[in-house]
Design a protein around this motif. Sequence first.
Motif, mmCIF file in Angstrom:
data_model
loop_
_atom_site.group_PDB
_atom_site.id
_atom_site.type_symbol
_atom_site.label_atom_id
_atom_site.label_comp_id
_atom_site.label_asym_id
_atom_site.label_seq_id
_atom_site.Cartn_x
_atom_site.Cartn_y
_atom_site.Cartn_z
ATOM 1 N N ALA A 178 0.821 -1.211 0.000
ATOM 2 C CA ALA A 178 0.000 0.000 0.000
ATOM 3 C C ALA A 178 0.856 1.262 0.000
ATOM 4 C CB ALA A 178 -0.931 0.001 1.213
ATOM 5 N N ILE A 179 2.063 1.181 0.579
ATOM 6 C CA ILE A 179 2.932 2.353 0.630
ATOM 7 C C ILE A 179 3.341 2.803 -0.775
ATOM 8 C CG2 ILE A 179 5.213 3.150 1.385
ATOM 9 C CD1 ILE A 179 4.887 1.313 3.817
ATOM 10 N N ARG A 180 3.545 1.845 -1.668
ATOM 11 C CA ARG A 180 4.014 2.174 -3.031
ATOM 12 C C ARG A 180 2.890 2.034 -4.060
ATOM 13 N NH1 ARG A 180 5.083 -2.682 -5.514
ATOM 14 N NH2 ARG A 180 5.161 -4.506 -4.160
ATOM 15 N N PHE A 181 1.665 2.128 -3.625
ATOM 16 C CA PHE A 181 0.522 1.982 -4.528
ATOM 17 C C PHE A 181 0.557 3.076 -5.589
ATOM 18 C CE2 PHE A 181 -3.901 2.733 -5.694
ATOM 19 C CZ PHE A 181 -4.288 1.462 -6.037
ATOM 20 N N PHE A 182 0.342 2.686 -6.863
ATOM 21 C CA PHE A 182 0.518 3.650 -7.952
ATOM 22 C C PHE A 182 -0.470 3.449 -9.098
ATOM 23 C CE2 PHE A 182 2.473 4.770 -12.019
ATOM 24 C CZ PHE A 182 2.786 6.107 -11.805
ATOM 25 N N ALA A 183 -0.572 2.214 -9.594
ATOM 26 C CA ALA A 183 -1.171 1.971 -10.911
ATOM 27 C C ALA A 183 -2.613 2.419 -11.017
ATOM 28 C CB ALA A 183 -1.053 0.478 -11.257
ATOM 29 N N ILE A 184 -3.460 2.030 -10.040
ATOM 30 C CA ILE A 184 -4.891 2.324 -10.165
ATOM 31 C C ILE A 184 -5.139 3.830 -10.155
ATOM 32 C CG2 ILE A 184 -7.114 2.120 -8.998
ATOM 33 C CD1 ILE A 184 -6.358 -0.687 -8.180
ATOM 34 N N ILE A 185 -4.474 4.547 -9.254
ATOM 35 C CA ILE A 185 -4.660 6.001 -9.194
ATOM 36 C C ILE A 185 -4.128 6.653 -10.465
ATOM 37 C CG2 ILE A 185 -3.971 8.107 -7.987
ATOM 38 C CD1 ILE A 185 -4.065 6.618 -5.403
ATOM 39 N N PHE A 186 -3.007 6.186 -10.965
ATOM 40 C CA PHE A 186 -2.433 6.765 -12.179
ATOM 41 C C PHE A 186 -3.380 6.605 -13.368
ATOM 42 C CE2 PHE A 186 0.226 6.409 -16.004
ATOM 43 C CZ PHE A 186 0.873 7.630 -15.962
ATOM 44 N N ILE A 187 -4.051 5.465 -13.453
ATOM 45 C CA ILE A 187 -4.945 5.214 -14.583
ATOM 46 C C ILE A 187 -6.273 5.951 -14.426
ATOM 47 C CG2 ILE A 187 -6.287 3.416 -15.752
ATOM 48 C CD1 ILE A 187 -3.353 3.411 -16.469
ATOM 49 N N THR A 188 -6.802 6.018 -13.212
ATOM 50 C CA THR A 188 -8.143 6.574 -13.019
ATOM 51 C C THR A 188 -8.143 8.098 -12.885
ATOM 52 O OG1 THR A 188 -7.906 6.104 -10.644
ATOM 53 C CG2 THR A 188 -9.099 4.481 -11.990
ATOM 54 N N THR A 189 -7.350 8.635 -11.977
ATOM 55 C CA THR A 189 -7.403 10.074 -11.691
ATOM 56 C C THR A 189 -6.091 10.796 -11.939
ATOM 57 O OG1 THR A 189 -6.771 9.789 -9.361
ATOM 58 C CG2 THR A 189 -9.124 9.634 -9.897
ATOM 59 N N ILE A 201 2.522 9.042 -6.550
ATOM 60 C CA ILE A 201 2.121 9.846 -7.714
ATOM 61 C C ILE A 201 2.886 11.164 -7.726
ATOM 62 C CG2 ILE A 201 0.175 10.923 -8.882
ATOM 63 C CD1 ILE A 201 -0.032 7.948 -8.885
ATOM 64 N N ARG A 202 3.069 11.774 -6.554
ATOM 65 C CA ARG A 202 3.867 13.005 -6.470
ATOM 66 C C ARG A 202 5.301 12.745 -6.902
ATOM 67 N NH1 ARG A 202 2.082 18.060 -5.923
ATOM 68 N NH2 ARG A 202 0.675 17.387 -4.269
ATOM 69 N N LEU A 203 5.859 11.624 -6.496
ATOM 70 C CA LEU A 203 7.220 11.273 -6.890
ATOM 71 C C LEU A 203 7.323 11.108 -8.402
ATOM 72 C CD1 LEU A 203 10.120 10.325 -6.310
ATOM 73 C CD2 LEU A 203 9.197 8.047 -5.851
ATOM 74 N N TYR A 204 6.336 10.475 -9.012
ATOM 75 C CA TYR A 204 6.331 10.309 -10.467
ATOM 76 C C TYR A 204 6.315 11.668 -11.163
ATOM 77 C CZ TYR A 204 4.656 9.131 -15.138
ATOM 78 O OH TYR A 204 4.512 9.025 -16.498
ATOM 79 N N PHE A 255 9.356 12.527 -13.581
ATOM 80 C CA PHE A 255 9.128 12.296 -15.007
ATOM 81 C C PHE A 255 8.267 13.354 -15.689
ATOM 82 C CE2 PHE A 255 9.818 8.055 -13.092
ATOM 83 C CZ PHE A 255 10.999 7.759 -13.734
ATOM 84 N N ARG A 256 7.757 14.301 -14.929
ATOM 85 C CA ARG A 256 7.086 15.448 -15.547
ATOM 86 C C ARG A 256 7.941 16.697 -15.456
ATOM 87 N NH1 ARG A 256 1.195 16.473 -13.490
ATOM 88 N NH2 ARG A 256 1.422 18.118 -15.067
ATOM 89 N N PHE A 257 8.582 16.890 -14.299
ATOM 90 C CA PHE A 257 9.424 18.075 -14.095
ATOM 91 C C PHE A 257 10.911 17.737 -14.187
ATOM 92 C CE2 PHE A 257 5.544 18.681 -11.452
ATOM 93 C CZ PHE A 257 4.960 19.659 -12.234
ATOM 94 N N PHE A 258 11.247 16.439 -14.259
ATOM 95 C CA PHE A 258 12.621 15.975 -14.448
ATOM 96 C C PHE A 258 13.588 16.518 -13.388
ATOM 97 C CE2 PHE A 258 10.607 15.786 -18.635
ATOM 98 C CZ PHE A 258 10.814 14.450 -18.945
ATOM 99 N N ASP A 259 13.088 16.659 -12.177
ATOM 100 C CA ASP A 259 13.941 17.047 -11.054
ATOM 101 C C ASP A 259 14.352 15.769 -10.322
ATOM 102 O OD1 ASP A 259 15.271 18.263 -9.007
ATOM 103 O OD2 ASP A 259 13.624 19.607 -8.420
ATOM 104 N N LEU A 260 15.324 15.075 -10.886
ATOM 105 C CA LEU A 260 15.678 13.752 -10.384
ATOM 106 C C LEU A 260 16.358 13.799 -9.026
ATOM 107 C CD1 LEU A 260 16.909 12.018 -13.667
ATOM 108 C CD2 LEU A 260 14.632 12.067 -12.653
ATOM 109 N N GLY A 261 17.060 14.876 -8.722
ATOM 110 C CA GLY A 261 17.682 14.997 -7.412
ATOM 111 C C GLY A 261 16.646 15.099 -6.305
ATOM 112 N N TYR A 262 15.673 15.971 -6.519
ATOM 113 C CA TYR A 262 14.595 16.117 -5.536
ATOM 114 C C TYR A 262 13.764 14.843 -5.460
ATOM 115 C CZ TYR A 262 10.776 18.444 -3.027
ATOM 116 O OH TYR A 262 9.837 18.801 -2.093
ATOM 117 N N ALA A 263 13.515 14.205 -6.601
ATOM 118 C CA ALA A 263 12.768 12.952 -6.616
ATOM 119 C C ALA A 263 13.500 11.866 -5.830
ATOM 120 C CB ALA A 263 12.532 12.498 -8.048
ATOM 121 N N SER A 264 14.826 11.840 -5.893
ATOM 122 C CA SER A 264 15.593 10.860 -5.125
ATOM 123 C C SER A 264 15.414 11.071 -3.627
ATOM 124 C CB SER A 264 17.076 10.956 -5.489
ATOM 125 O OG SER A 264 17.276 10.657 -6.854
#
Length: 295
Positions: free
Chosen positions: A227-238, A251-254, A258-267
């Motif tokens: 549940a901590i890394r849940f992603f797919a259903i929310i990404f597809i639906t909303t 979803i925020r991490l994604y 991959f939208r803002f390409f801030d890989l350092g902050y994402a890490s």
Amino acid sequence: MAGKARRGGQGFELAMMSPALILLAAISFIPLFTMIWMSLSKVGLIGGLSFDFIGLTNWKHLFSDPDIGSSWILSVIYFAATVGAEMILGTLMALLIHSLIKARNVVLSLVLIPMFIAPIIVGLLGRFLLDPSFGLYSWFLSTSGLYDGNILGSVGPALAAVIGLDIWEWSPLVALIVLAGLTAVPTDILEAAEVDGASYRHKLVSIILPSILPILLVALLIRAMDAIRFFAIIFITTNGGPADSTKIIPIRLYDIAFRFFDLGYASAVGLTMLVFSIVIATVFVRVLQRKETVA
């Protein structure tokens, strides 16, 4: 001589396992250390990959970013709602299936169907069924007067919808684990309780649930980690909407990566998720070890 033989055997076993251990360490630790270095750097992608060391800038931003804070709050709400409901529903389903005398395997097969559907397909199915124009669930809610609106387009109902989809898919997994634990409940104690006139509620509270408590903790640990890394259903639906009302931390991490390409902050965000997962797993494992020691 026996001690030398044992030490020799352990050395041989270690030598045989060392290639797999080295490979596992490389697969695990090299990405981890790379993520730590990226969290301390500004990662550039233009003209090739580059790392510019900026110290704790990403971490300072992380702990002062209100968007990250709101995503963590949503993640905790989502985590508590899904895992709690799945544990309750899965345990009830397992108890009902275990009490069946006929057609138990048939019922179990039908109950387990959602678990074998890919989360992406579940998301597509949910988006289709909840569509305000032709969705079956939307039509039913509108006809019955319970809700007349766009479920996935409204702040509160959207979160409830994705929580419901997750519960529908993964409650059968909890039921399967608990059902396996119910087979280990001592039948002689249950028969003695029946002879003494104990009701099913007393047997459930005093015998069945204490006997399967370690199994319940294992099921809780498995579902909590997922549940901590849940992603797919929310990404597809909303995809985190509407108005970020379903934008939990994966979803925020994604979006950051991959939208803002801030890989350092994402890490840095990803490492906080890793720490949270380790803390949750450590707590559950210690509770399980304590229960086994008491038993």
